[in-house]
Scaffold this motif. Structure first.
Motif, PDB file in Angstrom:
ATOM      1  N   LYS A 127     -16.229   2.618  23.655  1.00 55.27           N
ATOM      2  CA  LYS A 127     -15.656   1.282  23.716  1.00 55.27           C
ATOM      3  C   LYS A 127     -15.626   0.685  22.326  1.00 55.27           C
ATOM      4  O   LYS A 127     -16.438   1.017  21.476  1.00 55.27           O
ATOM      5  CB  LYS A 127     -16.525   0.400  24.612  1.00 55.27           C
ATOM      6  N   LEU A 128     -14.682  -0.218  22.111  1.00 57.81           N
ATOM      7  CA  LEU A 128     -14.613  -0.916  20.831  1.00 57.81           C
ATOM      8  C   LEU A 128     -15.548  -2.110  20.855  1.00 57.81           C
ATOM      9  O   LEU A 128     -16.184  -2.435  19.865  1.00 57.81           O
ATOM     10  CB  LEU A 128     -13.191  -1.419  20.583  1.00 57.81           C
ATOM     11  N   VAL A 129     -15.584  -2.780  21.989  1.00 56.83           N
ATOM     12  CA  VAL A 129     -16.405  -3.981  22.175  1.00 56.83           C
ATOM     13  C   VAL A 129     -17.166  -3.790  23.486  1.00 56.83           C
ATOM     14  O   VAL A 129     -16.814  -2.924  24.278  1.00 56.83           O
ATOM     15  CB  VAL A 129     -15.539  -5.251  22.218  1.00 56.83           C
ATOM     16  N   PRO A 130     -18.192  -4.634  23.725  1.00 56.08           N
ATOM     17  CA  PRO A 130     -19.050  -4.368  24.885  1.00 56.08           C
ATOM     18  C   PRO A 130     -18.336  -4.274  26.226  1.00 56.08           C
ATOM     19  O   PRO A 130     -18.710  -3.468  27.057  1.00 56.08           O
ATOM     20  CB  PRO A 130     -20.013  -5.547  24.875  1.00 56.08           C
ATOM     21  N   LYS A 131     -17.294  -5.076  26.460  1.00 58.65           N
ATOM     22  CA  LYS A 131     -16.732  -5.091  27.803  1.00 58.65           C
ATOM     23  C   LYS A 131     -15.502  -4.202  27.906  1.00 58.65           C
ATOM     24  O   LYS A 131     -14.642  -4.222  27.024  1.00 58.65           O
ATOM     25  CB  LYS A 131     -16.351  -6.517  28.183  1.00 58.65           C
ATOM     26  N   LYS A 189     -23.008  13.134  11.923  1.00 55.42           N
ATOM     27  CA  LYS A 189     -23.824  12.808  13.081  1.00 55.42           C
ATOM     28  C   LYS A 189     -23.826  14.025  13.993  1.00 55.42           C
ATOM     29  O   LYS A 189     -22.778  14.625  14.216  1.00 55.42           O
ATOM     30  CB  LYS A 189     -23.222  11.620  13.844  1.00 55.42           C
ATOM     31  N   ASP A 249     -12.277  -6.248  27.635  1.00 58.29           N
ATOM     32  CA  ASP A 249     -11.895  -6.649  26.282  1.00 58.29           C
ATOM     33  C   ASP A 249     -11.401  -5.466  25.475  1.00 58.29           C
ATOM     34  O   ASP A 249     -10.478  -5.583  24.677  1.00 58.29           O
ATOM     35  CB  ASP A 249     -13.079  -7.325  25.577  1.00 58.29           C
ATOM     36  N   ARG A 282     -13.479  -3.589   8.620  1.00 59.02           N
ATOM     37  CA  ARG A 282     -14.504  -2.598   8.276  1.00 59.02           C
ATOM     38  C   ARG A 282     -13.790  -1.360   7.759  1.00 59.02           C
ATOM     39  O   ARG A 282     -13.724  -0.325   8.401  1.00 59.02           O
ATOM     40  CB  ARG A 282     -15.377  -2.286   9.485  1.00 59.02           C
TER      41      ARG A 282
END
Lengths: 453, 483
Positions: free
Chosen positions: B172-176, B382, B179, B261
């Motif tokens: 996900k890009l954002v928590p929800k 990573k 969104d 960013r």
């Protein structure tokens, strides 16, 4: 509001769940990869895998834009460090779980100041405080206090043959002239915010708002045996047990603690003041419990780390007719089953902590208006009791309550003015500087203005 | 298996498709194509009604969705909406055969762009618009769209998103989820509009610019001319080249740029491997075809356009690469497999999977030479989880198997291995054109109905990355012997 939760253990995931339900943008951090995967499947949150005290992890989670940072990993030190970093990197508020008793003395203030931590939570201490209140008032299954201890919310279950069975709330007030208000009733899974015509039945779980001394009076009038527990048996030498035992011994109660692990027994015997009797043995053995005086105890509190063990041993204590049995149960689905077994006094540190966080987050969201001072979720989370600080810009100020248009399923249950508690009638009105207790179901309130229709 | 929830979500999609079918109806109205307009309106009304009835009468006991429901929902929704989307072609009589219409619609939604129309220019404007609009909808995904606009479908919509969005790992890009879906679609819309503006500047009509932007955005490739983009000016060909490449990039990158960013945006290896592969392939083809075109500008444009079109699995063309030398055709054949970056609208294997496969091979060799060595595979410094690694290699095996079976099933056709094999590969990778009769200037018209159905299924397999479709057609998924 953007909130970051570091640590997704029992407490952490319960915090996640409540915060997501509250509608916040939540980022979860944990070191364990598989746990993080599981979390991202269950909750609508963003996940970052890494150590909470690693700046890179924090940056990836977007800590610079976070309004609230909550560190609840299992290490106090990591939580402190994480909060310190988070604050330095731009988080507006930080909350750390700090539960080691060594940190929870005079150190705490110094530490909070120097690490710039907004708030510390100690689930074990909170749980012990709640247990202590319950033991002071054994007739209740749950006691929550509002600020200044001027008002209490007491939950009781009406047993068969209760004098309240079949009585309407209007008659109840007329008959017993005590100042109290039945403010929520749970019956067969449904929750009601009752009005005067509501008729109580046995089996109801009712919530009463009143000043502490009025609660005592009411219980006396109802003829409910109301003896403060003087002999308490605690199973499991957990940190909660330690805090609880300290408080009980201070108030002159005889405490017996039963613990399997010899090392912990020794530690308790060194750290607890005299007056605590520490028994080394397996508390799951019924014979041992009886031998140590379960039959003559006023109260039995089961605080082992295993929910299942707590339920079974509590059930045994209930069968031995111990007047008050309290069990610690952390998993929601188990507490439902425990209630089916007739164990209605249940405490869950997880729930206590989520309540605290919901309150904190709501107060942050509304830091300018009449904000939330305390918040408790009652009746399995279906009802919320909130205490608001009234500011002068509250729209319903100085208007008699009977003229205020309130939303449905909502009740003004109490007003604290100065040091005086008030159970409001239609003639009373809300003044600036008051603290108002509102009971509501099926709705979330952020500001006192939200109660107006 | 929460069957009710699956069909309830399908109900929402059907209603949404009914709404979206009004766009081509308006286009038909503008161009005075009344028969087409009424068929769009009829299907729109039918779909909306069906969706409404599904939502009204199917009341799930709970809204819990697990991974299984996610896969099943995606498969059911994609099959159902393709059937609905095919109806206007049939009802209006412009593509009278249902199998043909379904092939064309699935080719649209899966952003393949494989067409079986012999004469695309004879199709009405409304139909052409709908055909390209399906590219746009299918590119980012309709379920992602419904997640962006609808409230509380379920707490666990991440499972649906994962099943619909291509790529080895969907984050996900954002928590929800809601969104995230919203941000993705806003970026998608913004880029599409940007391309439309550039095309309008180049002298295209608004209709042409919309249709071609949809085709580029979804990396689909339906054109409206017999020679695809070949007849347009070099400026337009360059614009489309650039945008095809842009839509082949991971959309996370655009989000990272938006939130400033930049270092995070451009530090990913996949992006540079993507550009590296593109540049190398363009250089080889350009050198190889230089003798044919003899002007540097023309050669470069031909090579750049064709490579971008194939590597992003768009499938637009400006010339028939069937007549190019063997080396160029070989490079194009290999490129059919690649696909763009993960998290883009492109089909194919995806660059990130290919990178992981190569790293796995390298590790395997090291292990053979030093059996006791322990090493993890890293991407962007990573470590990648072993589970992801094994799922990537399993996916690769399944992918090759899918291509093989598709190829075998259409081998009854008398068009030779070159055509049949490239048709299978092209459909599974959602590219569109292949070699031989399915080349840029040819089409799938001569295939039998059976082969068309096979290829239709292959396109769906490719777009949804195989698993959802297989899970959906497996009887065990629907018969709940187990809890």
């Amino acid at each position: 509001m953007k909130i970051i939760v570091a640590g997704c253990g029992k407490i952490g995931s319960s915090i996640l769940e409540t915060l997501v339900k509250e509608g916040h943008d939540v980022v979860a951090i944990d070191r364990k990869n598989d746990l993080i995967g599981e979390i991202s499947n269950i909750y609508d949150v963003m996940t970052v895998c890494g150590s909470a005290a690693d700046c890179e992890t924090l940056a990836e989670a977007g800590v610079d834009k976070a309004e609230l940072f909550v560190a609840v990993t299992d290490s106090d030190e990591v939580n402190m460090l994480a909060c310190f970093f988070a604050r330095r990197m731009g988080a507006k508020h930080t909350i750390a779980r700090i539960r080691n008793p060594e940190y929870n003395d005079k150190n705490l203030v110094f530490m909070k100041q120097n690490l710039d931590i907004s708030f510390t939570i100690n689930p074990e201490l909170f749980a012990a405080q709640e247990l202590y209140r319950l033991l002071k008032l054994p007739a209740a299954v749950n006691v929550e206090t509002f600020s200044g201890r001027n008002l209490e919310m007491v939950e009781m279950v009406l047993k068969d043959g209760s004098p309240l069975d079949g009585i309407s709330l209007m008659d109840l007030r007329r008959k017993y002239k005590a100042k109290f208000l039945v403010s929520a009733v749970s019956r067969g899974g449904e929750v009601y915010i009752p009005d005067g015509s509501f008729v109580l039945e046995s089996g109801d779980r009712i919530g009463i708002t009143a000043a502490p001394n009025e609660v005592q009076k009411l219980l006396k009038m109802l003829g409910i045996v109301q003896r403060q527990a003087r002999r308490v048996m605690i199973l499991g030498a957990s940190t909660t047990a330690f805090y609880l035992a300290e408080m009980l011994i201070d108030s002159g109660t005889a405490v017996t603690i039963i613990e399997k692990d010899a090392e912990r027994c020794r530690k308790f015997s060194q750290e607890l003041p005299d007056g605590a009797l520490i028994i080394h043995g397996d508390g799951a053995r019924q014979e041992l419990l009886l031998e140590e005086g379960l039959g003559s105890a006023d109260a039995f509190v089961s605080l082992t780390g295993m929910d299942e063990e707590n339920i079974l041993v509590s059930y045994f204590a209930e069968l031995q007719k111990v007047p008050k049995v309290i069990s610690k149960i952390n998993r929601g689905e188990l507490s439902y089953m425990a209630e089916k077994l007739g164990l209605d006094s249940i405490i869950s540190p997880k729930k206590i902590i989520s309540d605290v966080l919901v309150r904190y987050a709501r107060a942050l969201q509304n830091s300018l208006g009449s904000n939330v001072e305390s918040l408790y979720r009652l009746m399995d989370g279906n009802v919320e009791a909130l205490e608001f600080n009234v500011r002068s810009d509250f729209k319903g100020i100085k208007i008699p309550l009977k003229d205020l248009k309130l939303k449905s399923n909502l009740l003004i249950a109490g007003i604290t003015r100065g040091r005086k508690a008030l159970i409001p009638s239609g003639e009373d009105s809300i003044l600036p500087g008051d603290k108002v207790v509102v009971i509501v179901s099926g709705r979330r309130l952020f500001d006192l203005d939200d109660i107006l229709a | 298996m929460n069957r009710k929830m699956v069909f309830r979500i399908f109900g929402r999609i059907a209603a949404l498709e009914g709404l979206l079918l009004l766009f081509p109806a308006v286009v038909s109205l503008i161009y005075g194509e009344f028969r087409a307009m009424w068929s769009f309106i009829a299907v729109a009304a039918g779909a909306a009604l069906a969706g409404f009835l599904l939502m009204r009468f199917i009341k799930p006991n709970n809204s819990l969705i697990y991974a299984k429901e996610g896969f099943a929902t995606v498969a059911v929704v994609w099959i159902g909406m393709s059937v609905i989307g095919a109806l206007p072609f049939v009802i209006s009589g412009e593509i009278p055969d249902f199998v043909d219409a379904l092939f064309e619609t699935v080719s649209g939604f899966t952003t393949t762009g494989a067409s079986l129309l012999r004469d695309v220019e004879s199709l009405g404007k409304g139909m052409l618009f709908w055909r390209s609009f399906t590219h746009w909808l299918g590119g980012m995904g309709v379920l992602v769209f419904i997640m962006a606009i609808a409230n509380n479908i379920s707490d666990r919509t991440i499972h649906i998103m994962r099943a619909e969005m291509p790529g080895p790992v969907v984050g996900k890009l954002v928590p929800k989820v809601k969104d995230t879906a919203k941000i993705l679609y806003l970026i998608y819309i913004a880029l599409t509009v940007l391309e439309m503006i550039f095309l309008l500047i180049g002298g295209m009509t608004p209709f042409e610019s919309a249709v071609h932007s949809f085709g580029t955005a979804g990396t689909g490739g339906f054109g409206i001319k017999a020679d695809s983009i070949g007849g347009y000016s070099p400026y337009i060909q360059w614009v489309i080249t650039v945008f095809m490449l842009l839509f082949g990039i991971n959309f996370n990158l655009y989000y990272l740029i938006l939130i400033r960013r930049f270092r995070a945006a451009f530090s990913g290896k996949e992006l540079w491997v993507y550009f590296g592969i593109y540049a190398a392939a363009t250089a080889i083809i350009a050198a190889n075809i230089y003798p044919i075109y003899s002007s540097v500008g023309e050669t470069l444009r031909q090579a750049a356009f064709t490579t971008a079109s194939i590597v992003t699995t768009t499938g637009y063309s400006i010339s028939d690469f069937n007549i190019w030398p063997q080396l160029s055709r070989g490079v194009i054949f290999i490129l059919l497999f690649f696909g763009g970056c993960a998290g883009s609208t492109a089909g194919g294997l995806k660059i990130s999977r290919i990178m992981l496969l190569f790293k796995l091979i390298r590790r395997e060799f090291r292990k053979l030479l030093r059996p006791r060595s322990v090493s993890s595979v890293n991407v962007d410094s990573k470590p990648v989880e072993e589970e992801t690694l094994s799922s990537v290699s399993n996916y690769f095996a399944l992918y090759i198997l899918t291509i093989g079976i598709t190829f075998l099933l259409i081998c009854f056709e008398p068009f030779g291995i070159e055509s049949n094999l490239s048709a299978a590969i092209s459909c599974v990778n959602n590219v569109g054109p292949g070699f031989g009769i399915v080349g840029p200037m040819g089409g799938y018209a001569d295939y039998s109905a059976f082969s068309k159905i096979v290829l239709t299924f292959a396109m769906l397999l490719g777009r949804l990355e195989i698993y959802p479709m297989i899970i959906a057609v497996a009887p065990a998924t629907w018969m709940s012997k187990r809890a």
